[in-house]
Design an enzyme around this catalytic site. Structure first.
Site, PDB file in Angstrom:
ATOM      1  CG  HIS A 192      -1.797  -1.210   1.351  1.00 31.18           C
ATOM      2  ND1 HIS A 192      -2.806  -1.504   0.465  1.00 31.18           N
ATOM      3  CD2 HIS A 192      -1.803  -2.218   2.261  1.00 31.18           C
ATOM      4  CE1 HIS A 192      -3.410  -2.630   0.827  1.00 31.18           C
ATOM      5  NE2 HIS A 192      -2.826  -3.084   1.904  1.00 31.18           N
TER       6      HIS A 192
HETATM    7  O1  RIB Z   1      -4.908  -0.004   4.768  1.00 23.87           O
HETATM    8  C1  RIB Z   1      -3.516   0.011   4.577  1.00 23.87           C
HETATM    9  C2  RIB Z   1      -2.860   1.070   5.408  1.00 23.87           C
HETATM   10  O2  RIB Z   1      -3.091   0.811   6.794  1.00 23.87           O
HETATM   11  C3  RIB Z   1      -1.333   1.110   5.257  1.00 23.87           C
HETATM   12  O3  RIB Z   1      -0.886   2.425   5.418  1.00 23.87           O
HETATM   13  C4  RIB Z   1      -0.846   0.268   6.396  1.00 23.87           C
HETATM   14  O4  RIB Z   1       0.464   0.640   6.844  1.00 23.87           O
HETATM   15  C5  RIB Z   1      -1.843   0.636   7.462  1.00 23.87           C
HETATM   16  O5  RIB Z   1      -1.433   1.865   8.032  1.00 23.87           O
END
Ligand code: RIB
Ligand code: CA
Length: 309
Positions: free
Chosen positions: A238
């Site tokens: 992500h």
């Molecule tokens: O949903 C994914 C996000 O949530 C990413 O930033 C992960 O590190 C958590 O913070």
């Protein structure tokens, strides 16, 4: 090369740490400050992790502790994903630096005031610190060149069917950011769940052979383990997409949309509603060249040859 001054704000977190590795390795970015935020784990743990990751990566800028809770909501953490430490897995060096005496908002404001050119904020956790900065120092908005954040999802959520974790932890903060008028790039689940790094890629990273490569490969394996049980064929990276947006926008497909944050709603609190029925307030990444992204990661860890970057 005229490098882009950036502030890294996140809740490391395996994918935050890999995003920061990517940022530090890029000759296009100049990291001016790092600020921790409460999200994947408590603010104490994400701050400790931020200091350890910056030690590993030889990031020499000030590091400040962020706000301990979201603007209005109670804290929400994700130990099931990132472990009790927030960054379980490979052993990391103890912090080689002291924490900045300023808290996150004041360090961010100091960096903005002192920078000759506008500063980009790369936010990879809940947007609590960024919103607090905008609320406390609206006069500094012109010094923020862009906010590139990982969060949300136009088509779906991950923590609830409607909401992605970063936005759900602090919807009020995301609402402040989306309404700020500052240029925004959003990397939500629509694109980040396409940013899959497969086990074969872990081994390409590990084969680079330096210390950072070994740690990143271990982070990838740990992060993948949670997602494998959910049926993912790889680790959905992500947070690094918020960095890719700045250094390799050619790898992304995006669309300008009006994105609004649901701050109420029994079932949809934290949803990011994207549409074209009002002027766009964000460039929304919707697709990524996965192979090109995997190659970029491998090249980035190569920059950490035995002589530290
Ligand atoms: O949903 C994914 C996000 O949530 C990413 O930033 C992960 O590190 C958590 O913070
Ligand atoms: Ca994160």
């Amino acid at each position: 090369m005229n490098r882009i001054p950036v502030i890294l704000d996140g809740d490391p977190g395996h994918d935050d740490a890999i995003a920061w590795m990517l940022a530090k390795a890029s000759p296009m970015l100049d990291i001016r400050a790092v600020t921790s935020v409460c999200g994947n784990q408590t603010i104490e743990k994400t701050t400790y992790n931020a200091m350890r990751v910056c030690t590993l990566l030889s990031v020499g800028c000030p590091i400040a502790m962020g706000k301990p809770t979201p603007l209005m909501a109670p804290p929400m953490n994700a130990p099931s994903v990132h472990g009790q430490s927030g960054l379980d897995g490979p052993k990391l060096p103890e912090p080689a630096m002291l924490l900045c005496e300023l808290r996150s908002v004041e360090l961010m404001a100091k960096v903005l005031r002192e920078s000759e050119q506008p500063v980009t904020i790369i936010a990879t956790g809940p947007q609590t610190n960024v919103a607090a900065l905008l609320l406390a120092h609206p006069e500094l908005k012109p010094k923020i060149g862009r906010i590139s954040f990982m969060g949300g999802g136009i088509a779906h959520g991950n923590w609830t069917p409607a909401a992605e974790f970063n936005i759900l932890v602090d919807p009020e903060a995301a609402d402040v950011v989306m309404k700020s008028g500052v240029p925004i790039t959003m990397s939500g689940l629509d694109v980040t769940e396409q940013a899959l790094i497969y086990p074969a890629d872990f081994e390409r990273v590990r084969a680079v052979g330096n210390e950072v490569a070994r740690v990143v490969a271990d982070w990838l394996e740990f992060f993948y383990e949670f997602h494998r049980k959910l049926g993912y064929p790889g680790a959905p990276l992500h947070d690094p997409v918020a960095v890719v947006s700045l250094i390799r926008p050619d790898l992304l497909q995006s669309k300008d949309l009006c994105v609004e944050i649901e701050t109420k709603g029994e079932y949809c609190r934290g949803a990011t509603v994207g549409h074209d029925r009002a002027p766009a307030n964000a460039r929304v990444n919707l697709g990524i060249d996965r192979d090109g992204f995997a190659d970029l990661l491998v090249e980035a860890v190569r920059a950490y040859g035995e002589a530290r970057v």
